[in-house]
Design a protein around this motif. Structure first.
Motif, PDB file in Angstrom:
ATOM      1  N   GLN A  38       5.837   1.747 -14.127  1.00 58.04           N
ATOM      2  CA  GLN A  38       6.471   2.324 -15.231  1.00 58.04           C
ATOM      3  C   GLN A  38       7.161   3.426 -13.911  1.00 58.04           C
ATOM      4  O   GLN A  38       8.060   4.502 -15.130  1.00 58.04           O
ATOM      5  CB  GLN A  38       5.046   2.981 -15.672  1.00 58.04           C
ATOM      6  CG  GLN A  38       4.228   2.292 -15.759  1.00 58.04           C
ATOM      7  CD  GLN A  38       4.299   1.872 -18.107  1.00 58.04           C
ATOM      8  OE1 GLN A  38       5.528   3.131 -18.443  1.00 58.04           O
ATOM      9  NE2 GLN A  38       3.499   1.073 -18.272  1.00 58.04           N
ATOM     10  N   SER A  39       6.800   3.946 -13.080  1.00 56.41           N
ATOM     11  CA  SER A  39       7.666   4.610 -12.563  1.00 56.41           C
ATOM     12  C   SER A  39       8.769   4.387 -11.948  1.00 56.41           C
ATOM     13  O   SER A  39       9.946   5.351 -11.753  1.00 56.41           O
ATOM     14  CB  SER A  39       7.301   5.306 -11.395  1.00 56.41           C
ATOM     15  OG  SER A  39       6.983   4.749  -9.809  1.00 56.41           O
ATOM     16  N   GLU A  80      11.386  -3.951  -4.517  1.00 57.66           N
ATOM     17  CA  GLU A  80      10.057  -4.451  -3.523  1.00 57.66           C
ATOM     18  C   GLU A  80       8.913  -3.123  -5.420  1.00 57.66           C
ATOM     19  O   GLU A  80       7.879  -4.012  -4.968  1.00 57.66           O
ATOM     20  CB  GLU A  80       9.839  -2.916  -2.761  1.00 57.66           C
ATOM     21  CG  GLU A  80      10.933  -3.932  -1.653  1.00 57.66           C
ATOM     22  CD  GLU A  80      10.530  -5.599  -1.056  1.00 57.66           C
ATOM     23  OE1 GLU A  80       8.878  -5.738  -1.261  1.00 57.66           O
ATOM     24  OE2 GLU A  80      11.141  -6.550  -0.603  1.00 57.66           O
ATOM     25  N   LEU A  81       9.185  -2.317  -5.079  1.00 60.09           N
ATOM     26  CA  LEU A  81       8.681  -1.225  -6.461  1.00 60.09           C
ATOM     27  C   LEU A  81       8.505  -2.686  -7.363  1.00 60.09           C
ATOM     28  O   LEU A  81       7.422  -1.891  -8.000  1.00 60.09           O
ATOM     29  CB  LEU A  81       8.887  -0.230  -6.516  1.00 60.09           C
ATOM     30  CG  LEU A  81       8.918   0.819  -5.396  1.00 60.09           C
ATOM     31  CD1 LEU A  81      10.158   2.280  -5.654  1.00 60.09           C
ATOM     32  CD2 LEU A  81       7.620   1.313  -4.846  1.00 60.09           C
ATOM     33  N   GLN A  93       0.776  -1.060   0.271  1.00 64.23           N
ATOM     34  CA  GLN A  93       0.143  -0.057   0.177  1.00 64.23           C
ATOM     35  C   GLN A  93       0.340   1.030   0.291  1.00 64.23           C
ATOM     36  O   GLN A  93       0.125   2.840  -0.214  1.00 64.23           O
ATOM     37  CB  GLN A  93      -0.506   0.299   0.896  1.00 64.23           C
ATOM     38  CG  GLN A  93      -1.818  -1.143   0.866  1.00 64.23           C
ATOM     39  CD  GLN A  93      -2.721  -0.824   2.253  1.00 64.23           C
ATOM     40  OE1 GLN A  93      -2.320  -1.041   3.551  1.00 64.23           O
ATOM     41  NE2 GLN A  93      -4.276  -1.827   2.352  1.00 64.23           N
ATOM     42  N   THR A  94       2.150   0.955   0.222  1.00 64.91           N
ATOM     43  CA  THR A  94       2.750   2.282   0.356  1.00 64.91           C
ATOM     44  C   THR A  94       3.228   3.058  -0.877  1.00 64.91           C
ATOM     45  O   THR A  94       4.428   4.142  -1.449  1.00 64.91           O
ATOM     46  CB  THR A  94       4.302   2.268   1.338  1.00 64.91           C
ATOM     47  OG1 THR A  94       4.777   1.107   0.408  1.00 64.91           O
ATOM     48  CG2 THR A  94       3.565   1.792   2.832  1.00 64.91           C
ATOM     49  N   HIS A  95       3.626   1.473  -2.092  1.00 63.15           N
ATOM     50  CA  HIS A  95       3.779   2.077  -3.313  1.00 63.15           C
ATOM     51  C   HIS A  95       3.688   3.555  -3.784  1.00 63.15           C
ATOM     52  O   HIS A  95       3.892   3.841  -4.179  1.00 63.15           O
ATOM     53  CB  HIS A  95       3.971   0.709  -4.052  1.00 63.15           C
ATOM     54  CG  HIS A  95       4.726  -0.453  -3.590  1.00 63.15           C
ATOM     55  ND1 HIS A  95       4.695  -1.863  -4.295  1.00 63.15           N
ATOM     56  CD2 HIS A  95       5.221  -0.403  -2.189  1.00 63.15           C
ATOM     57  CE1 HIS A  95       5.143  -2.425  -3.994  1.00 63.15           C
ATOM     58  NE2 HIS A  95       6.208  -2.239  -2.636  1.00 63.15           N
ATOM     59  N   LEU A 115       1.565  -4.941  -7.879  1.00 60.91           N
ATOM     60  CA  LEU A 115       0.292  -4.543  -8.182  1.00 60.91           C
ATOM     61  C   LEU A 115      -0.239  -3.276  -9.316  1.00 60.91           C
ATOM     62  O   LEU A 115      -0.997  -3.523 -10.209  1.00 60.91           O
ATOM     63  CB  LEU A 115      -0.097  -5.380  -7.600  1.00 60.91           C
ATOM     64  CG  LEU A 115      -0.022  -6.873  -7.324  1.00 60.91           C
ATOM     65  CD1 LEU A 115      -0.799  -7.760  -5.941  1.00 60.91           C
ATOM     66  CD2 LEU A 115       0.129  -7.818  -8.306  1.00 60.91           C
ATOM     67  N   HIS A 116      -0.341  -2.531  -8.352  1.00 58.07           N
ATOM     68  CA  HIS A 116      -0.553  -0.980  -9.208  1.00 58.07           C
ATOM     69  C   HIS A 116       0.321  -1.208 -10.410  1.00 58.07           C
ATOM     70  O   HIS A 116       1.113  -0.802 -10.818  1.00 58.07           O
ATOM     71  CB  HIS A 116      -0.292  -0.264  -8.255  1.00 58.07           C
ATOM     72  CG  HIS A 116      -0.993  -0.114  -6.994  1.00 58.07           C
ATOM     73  ND1 HIS A 116      -2.175   0.224  -6.882  1.00 58.07           N
ATOM     74  CD2 HIS A 116      -0.174  -0.081  -5.957  1.00 58.07           C
ATOM     75  CE1 HIS A 116      -2.151  -0.319  -6.119  1.00 58.07           C
ATOM     76  NE2 HIS A 116      -0.965  -0.576  -5.007  1.00 58.07           N
TER      77      HIS A 116
END
Lengths: 507, 323
Positions: free
Chosen positions: A146-147, A135-136, A99-101, A140-141
């Motif tokens: 992309q970032s 981790e990033l 959730q922090t991503h 799943l987002h």
């Protein structure tokens, strides 16, 4: 030797309760099946650090990180000085929570800071920054991956890093990022990911953890929808295939993780490549064959529980598709397949995996079909090694198993009388009597084809079939509604079994 | 299971290699010639198409689904030996191939029992099914042979229903007594029905019967049965009707379906080989014209005639299914 070294993995986190795990797995399997049908089957891998085992998750799990806290972490990394690495480690632990991503990527210049640390001179900070990116990359987002685009040139550069840990991290990160859409793929290809992987596998040959990671990343590339046009030609021209092939020898110490990855890579190449002749000369066939024989030995000793199927599966596919590629055609035996024990290994797989991995049995039979189709050498070997009874035992099983067995029997019978006689001695006719009664029209039609081959080749066999009450069996088929079957049954009765059946008729 | 010698070889390492060239290759014989069956061979080209061929499978082929899913379960760290559930592999079902029946069975035994009790001994005239060839023979003789009544007045014609007994009786009543006293059969033995005793009941059931016929006829058409076969079936009773009885008294068709609770055993089956005796019966009454030609040209022309009879035997009508 056949220990699958557990890749430090995430499932351990929740696998406390086995029943719960099984249920979750079943659901997950359903999702994966649907994804495959939609051609969306992708996976990401998460590498855990040795220093953070189960305990540490518990600490972070409870408290969700707020945007302000995240901002604070970032600021302390920027201004950290001596303790930068420690601050990065804190950030990495926070990022363990998916959730922090999004919070992280929405912060201004967050990626800029991370890339700065990744490209910096502090080795410890490099490693921690790579872990954050890893981790990033597992997020799943869709936007998060992309970032990470600004980081890819550095990730690729570090593939040739002498630090194995860093290379491994970069590899898994790149493998995850590859699934993030067309822009990412285009960028990575342009930045030379394929030659970089080739170099990595070549140079880090002795570090099997890195080889496994490189194999995974390459397999991600090769699974791409457009791989046949883009990735596969690049992979072949970069000379990766001989390296992949050479890794197909499991290491007794490390286990067979690297071999699994490389075997899957080879499967993806073979099943899509236009010209496979180059692959043959590079020894793929013989290497697959040898390893399958070794694995057959291991399975026959009862090591089915050790996930050997993960390696057997791709090897079977390479072999099957190479045999079907047309390069192997011609009389005799293809170079590399001179060891007849291959047939035995395939039979062992068929039998051992029938209840646990049904698909593996089917694919082993498919390879047997491709081996025996048009090859008197392999058909003779099959009879010589007395494998027909084992195959006949598989005839009761549906879902593609009995049809494939019937194809193999047809391949053998097609070679003529000598072969048909031996098939009959192995018990073919009673088995056919049973398959002729089955509901699946494909099974009945194929059974009739095999019956035709044996009875047309030998009147004695026809006679034997009549003794088994075969005529009434065919007459029953004659009166059903499948025209394909009726025609064949009538033809057999009229042309091959009539002399016997009229004998008990008044004349 | 595989031979132990082979398993030893598999575990024998490189030294145990079995060079494929050391295995004798059996001689390959010529392609199967088209059958030399006279003129018929050219009219009917062989319907058999099987040729050995290798199968190339694309990466996305359905065939690979199981393995791919397993691979991704592994990538997502969901593969552990403990979680792999073993399940019984799918076993092929068996289907009754008789047109109009199509029943499915889990086991070969179930199928064979069904086939033997329902399709093995069926009267071609009235579609009754019998548990044995002997009972079918007796039935055909007594029900469908027009000479039977005439003969029965002169000599003992009612055979004992017990196979191997061989006694014959003047009337069916005598036989019944014999069955009860000598063989301790029940007085209401299911397969000891005389034609006459049914006549009164028959009119009542006629309407219901017509419905059954309609249903079975419909089913047959739907499945695309060859027309001539059907015509053949229809013609059989019609011919015999002229010889025997007024149309509506002909063919008191009942389901003689064997109740599932009664088992006659699979061993009771003798197939259709007793053709001679039955054919003799048929020529007497049911008027299968083809049979009379049989002696003229043995071989091919015998077969169609035989099949007409057998077709009748195999045909399963709605009546059997509906009851």
């Amino acid at each position: 030797m056949w220990r699958l070294k557990s890749v430090h993995h995430k499932a351990n986190r929740s696998a406390k309760d086995l029943e719960e795990f099984k249920r979750k797995r079943r659901e997950h399997e359903k999702v994966l099946r649907q994804a495959r049908r939609d051609r969306q089957l992708i996976s990401k891998r998460l590498l855990l650090n040795e220093d953070e085992q189960d305990k540490e998750f518990m600490e972070t799990d409870g408290t969700p990180v707020s945007p302000d806290q995240m901002q604070e972490m970032l600021r302390s990394v920027q201004s950290g000085g001596e303790e930068k690495a420690t601050h990065l480690a804190v950030l990495r632990k926070a990022l363990r929570d998916p959730q922090t991503h999004l919070i992280f990527t929405k912060l201004e210049s967050s990626m800029y800071v991370l890339v700065g640390q990744l490209s910096g001179h502090n080795a410890q900070c490099q490693l921690e920054a790579a872990r954050c990116l890893h981790e990033l990359s597992h997020s799943l987002h869709p936007g998060v991956g992309q970032s990470c685009l600004p980081a890819t040139p550095y990730l690729l550069t570090y593939l040739s890093s002498p630090c194995a840990k860093l290379a491994e991290l970069c590899l898994y990160t790149l493998g995850n990022l590859w699934t993030e859409g067309a822009v990412m793929k285009e960028k990575l290809l342009a930045q030379g990911i394929v030659p970089a992987l080739a170099n990595c596998i070549q140079n880090q040959r002795c570090n099997l953890a890195v080889v496994e990671a490189a194999g995974f990343t390459l397999s991600q590339l090769l699974q791409d929808k457009d791989a046949a046009d883009t990735v596969i030609p690049l992979v072949i021209s970069s000379g990766l295939v001989p390296h992949l092939t050479s890794i197909l020898t499991p290491d007794p110490e490390f286990g067979f993780g690297p071999a699994i990855e490389c075997a899957w890579c080879l499967h993806y190449i073979v099943s899509r490549a236009v010209d496979t002749s180059a692959l043959l000369t590079q020894g793929v066939l013989s290497q697959c064959c040898n390893l399958l024989i070794t694995l057959g030995g291991a399975v026959s000793k009862g090591s089915t529980e050790e996930s050997l199927e993960l390696l057997i599966w791709p090897l079977l596919r390479c072999l099957g598709n190479l045999l079907a590629s047309g390069v192997c055609e011609g009389a005799g035996c293809p170079v590399g397949l001179e060891d007849a024990r291959l047939l035995g290994a395939l039979c062992v797989f068929c039998q051992s995996y029938l209840s646990s991995h049904f698909g593996l049995t089917r694919e082993s039979l498919w390879v047997l079909n491709n081996l025996t189709a048009g090859s008197t050498v392999f058909c003779s070997a099959l009879l010589f090694c007395n494998m027909v009874p084992a195959l006949l035992q598989l005839l009761p099983f549906s879902k593609g198993i009995n049809t494939m067995v019937l194809r193999i029997l047809g391949n053998v019978a097609h070679n003529g009388t000598g072969y048909c006689v031996q098939l009959t001695q192995a018990g073919l006719l009673p088995a056919l009597c049973a398959t002729l009664k089955m509901a699946d029209p494909d099974v009945v039609t194929l059974s009739l084809e095999v019956l035709y081959l044996v009875t047309a080749n030998s009147p004695q066999i026809a006679e034997e079939f009549v003794k088994l009450n075969g005529v009434s069996l065919l007459e029953a088929i004659q009166y059903n509604n499948e025209e394909e079957q009726c025609l064949r049954a009538s033809f057999l009765l009229d042309h091959y079994l009539h002399t016997h059946s009229t004998a008990d008729n008044p004349s | 299971m595989l031979q132990s010698s082979l398993l030893q070889l598999l575990n024998g390492g490189d030294a145990a290699r079995v060079y494929i060239h050391t295995i004798p290759v059996l001689e390959k014989s010529e392609e199967i010639q088209s059958v030399s069956g006279g003129g018929g061979a050219e009219e009917n080209p062989s319907p058999f198409r099987f040729t050995p061929h290798t199968i190339r499978l694309d990466r996305d082929d359905e065939f690979f689904e199981d393995g791919d899913v397993h691979r991704h379960l592994y990538l997502q760290d969901l593969v552990t030996a403990l979680a792999d559930e073993t399940q019984a592999p799918n076993v092929s079902e068996f289907r009754c191939h008789i047109a109009g029946c199509k029943q499915l069975f889990d086991t070969l035994e179930g199928y064979e029992h069904h086939y033997n009790s329902l399709h093995r001994h069926v009267c071609s005239n009235c579609k009754r099914s019998f548990p044995s060839n002997h009972l079918l023979d007796v039935h055909i003789l007594e029900w469908h042979d027009s000479l039977f009544q005439v003969m029965a007045e002169k000599q003992c014609m009612y055979q004992c229903l017990v196979e191997g007994c061989g006694l014959k009786f003047q009337t069916s009543k005598e036989r019944k007594n014999h069955l009860i006293t000598v063989h301790s059969y029940p007085s209401d033995f299911r397969f000891d029905r005389t034609k006459k005793s049914k006549r009164t009941k028959e009119k009542k059931t006629l309407k219901q019967w017509e419905v059954c016929m309609a249903v079975s006829g419909h089913a047959v058409n739907q499945h695309g049965e060859p027309e001539n076969c059907e015509a053949m079936d229809v013609s059989l009773p019609q011919q015999s009707e002229k010889q025997e009885l007024p149309p509506e008294q002909q063919k008191p068709r009942y389901s003689y379906k064997v109740p599932s609770s009664i088992c006659f055993g699979q061993g009771s089956v003798r197939g259709f080989r007793g053709g001679r005796k039955k054919n003799a019966c048929l020529t007497g009454g049911s008027g299968v014209s083809g049979l009379r030609e049989a002696p003229r040209s043995p071989g091919k022309s015998v077969r169609p005639a035989r099949r007409v009879r057998r077709r009748g035997r195999f045909q399963l009508y709605g009546s059997l299914l509906l009851h």
